[in-house]
Design a protein around this motif. Sequence first.
Motif, PDB file in Angstrom:
ATOM      1  N   TYR A 100      41.055  40.265  35.616  1.00 47.76           N
ATOM      2  CA  TYR A 100      40.077  40.982  34.809  1.00 47.76           C
ATOM      3  C   TYR A 100      39.086  40.011  34.176  1.00 47.76           C
ATOM      4  O   TYR A 100      39.457  39.030  33.545  1.00 47.76           O
ATOM      5  CB  TYR A 100      40.759  41.799  33.707  1.00 47.76           C
ATOM      6  CG  TYR A 100      39.750  42.575  32.897  1.00 47.76           C
ATOM      7  CD1 TYR A 100      39.224  43.740  33.393  1.00 47.76           C
ATOM      8  CD2 TYR A 100      39.322  42.109  31.656  1.00 47.76           C
ATOM      9  CE1 TYR A 100      38.273  44.454  32.673  1.00 47.76           C
ATOM     10  CE2 TYR A 100      38.382  42.811  30.932  1.00 47.76           C
ATOM     11  CZ  TYR A 100      37.854  43.978  31.445  1.00 47.76           C
ATOM     12  OH  TYR A 100      36.916  44.670  30.741  1.00 47.76           O
ATOM     13  N   GLY A 102      35.077  40.785  32.340  1.00 49.51           N
ATOM     14  CA  GLY A 102      34.138  41.855  32.016  1.00 49.51           C
ATOM     15  C   GLY A 102      32.946  41.925  32.952  1.00 49.51           C
ATOM     16  O   GLY A 102      32.559  43.010  33.410  1.00 49.51           O
ATOM     17  N   ILE A 137      37.038  53.554  36.780  1.00 52.86           N
ATOM     18  CA  ILE A 137      37.209  52.858  35.505  1.00 52.86           C
ATOM     19  C   ILE A 137      38.124  51.670  35.745  1.00 52.86           C
ATOM     20  O   ILE A 137      39.218  51.823  36.292  1.00 52.86           O
ATOM     21  CB  ILE A 137      37.821  53.788  34.441  1.00 52.86           C
ATOM     22  CG1 ILE A 137      36.904  54.980  34.208  1.00 52.86           C
ATOM     23  CG2 ILE A 137      38.087  53.040  33.149  1.00 52.86           C
ATOM     24  CD1 ILE A 137      37.531  56.072  33.397  1.00 52.86           C
ATOM     25  N   GLY A 139      39.833  48.408  33.605  1.00 52.51           N
ATOM     26  CA  GLY A 139      40.057  47.863  32.267  1.00 52.51           C
ATOM     27  C   GLY A 139      41.092  46.758  32.285  1.00 52.51           C
ATOM     28  O   GLY A 139      41.799  46.544  33.269  1.00 52.51           O
ATOM     29  N   SER A 140      41.182  46.063  31.172  1.00 47.57           N
ATOM     30  CA  SER A 140      42.132  44.955  31.030  1.00 47.57           C
ATOM     31  C   SER A 140      43.533  45.501  30.758  1.00 47.57           C
ATOM     32  O   SER A 140      43.718  46.404  29.943  1.00 47.57           O
ATOM     33  CB  SER A 140      41.685  44.058  29.875  1.00 47.57           C
ATOM     34  OG  SER A 140      42.636  43.055  29.645  1.00 47.57           O
ATOM     35  N   ALA A 146      46.717  53.696  28.222  1.00 47.21           N
ATOM     36  CA  ALA A 146      45.355  54.214  28.399  1.00 47.21           C
ATOM     37  C   ALA A 146      45.451  55.587  29.047  1.00 47.21           C
ATOM     38  O   ALA A 146      46.297  55.819  29.917  1.00 47.21           O
ATOM     39  CB  ALA A 146      44.535  53.277  29.265  1.00 47.21           C
ATOM     40  N   LEU A 171      44.800  43.798  35.358  1.00 49.97           N
ATOM     41  CA  LEU A 171      43.878  44.918  35.161  1.00 49.97           C
ATOM     42  C   LEU A 171      44.490  46.231  35.616  1.00 49.97           C
ATOM     43  O   LEU A 171      45.501  46.257  36.318  1.00 49.97           O
ATOM     44  CB  LEU A 171      42.548  44.671  35.887  1.00 49.97           C
ATOM     45  CG  LEU A 171      42.564  44.446  37.411  1.00 49.97           C
ATOM     46  CD1 LEU A 171      42.555  45.732  38.188  1.00 49.97           C
ATOM     47  CD2 LEU A 171      41.361  43.614  37.783  1.00 49.97           C
TER      48      LEU A 171
END
Length: 183
Positions: A100, A102, A137, A139-140, A146, A171
């Motif tokens: 991961y 950004g 989607i 994400g970390s 989540a 991730l």
Amino acid sequence: LQHYFIQSNLSSVVVASNMLANLMEKKKFTFKNVVKKVSVLTHLRPRTDSANEEEVNKGPTVVYENTFQLAPKDSQKFPTKKAEDILKNTFLTHLLDAKYNGETCKNLTIQITETVKTQVKAELGSNNRFKIVVLVIIGSNQGQGARVASRCLWYPQYDRFAQYEYHNESLFAVGVVYGVYYE
């Protein structure tokens, strides 16, 4: 009068033929001569510059009528299983050894979304009536929980979706493909 005919375009053929009819009454033109002039007039093309030449040579635009088809045919149902397989293969191809970050995940999300959308559209074929919406989607993964949720207004008889989740030690990724039938 002949100068007017040469510079006229096809939309003024009716006006020109009315003028010829009036001349026929006044000067006793024969009907055969008038028909010849009008038929020559219909074969004339308006003058074009190089910029407008493409528009004139393109021909008339085709306007399709509504089909009023309110439900998909049996052969045109949204392939939920195939869309899920496309999501799975795309995630495994792009995210197998990914860490991961950004910035890289932002670009990776766009790339995965476009890949999935083009593959699902190719699977449906060119004669389909589904709008394809792809949501990805990334994400970390730091041990947190989540939850991804979405709300849609649709017909449950015709509209479908496929989803796939992927996660590794760095991730998590969730992908959803919506196939919304439109009339």
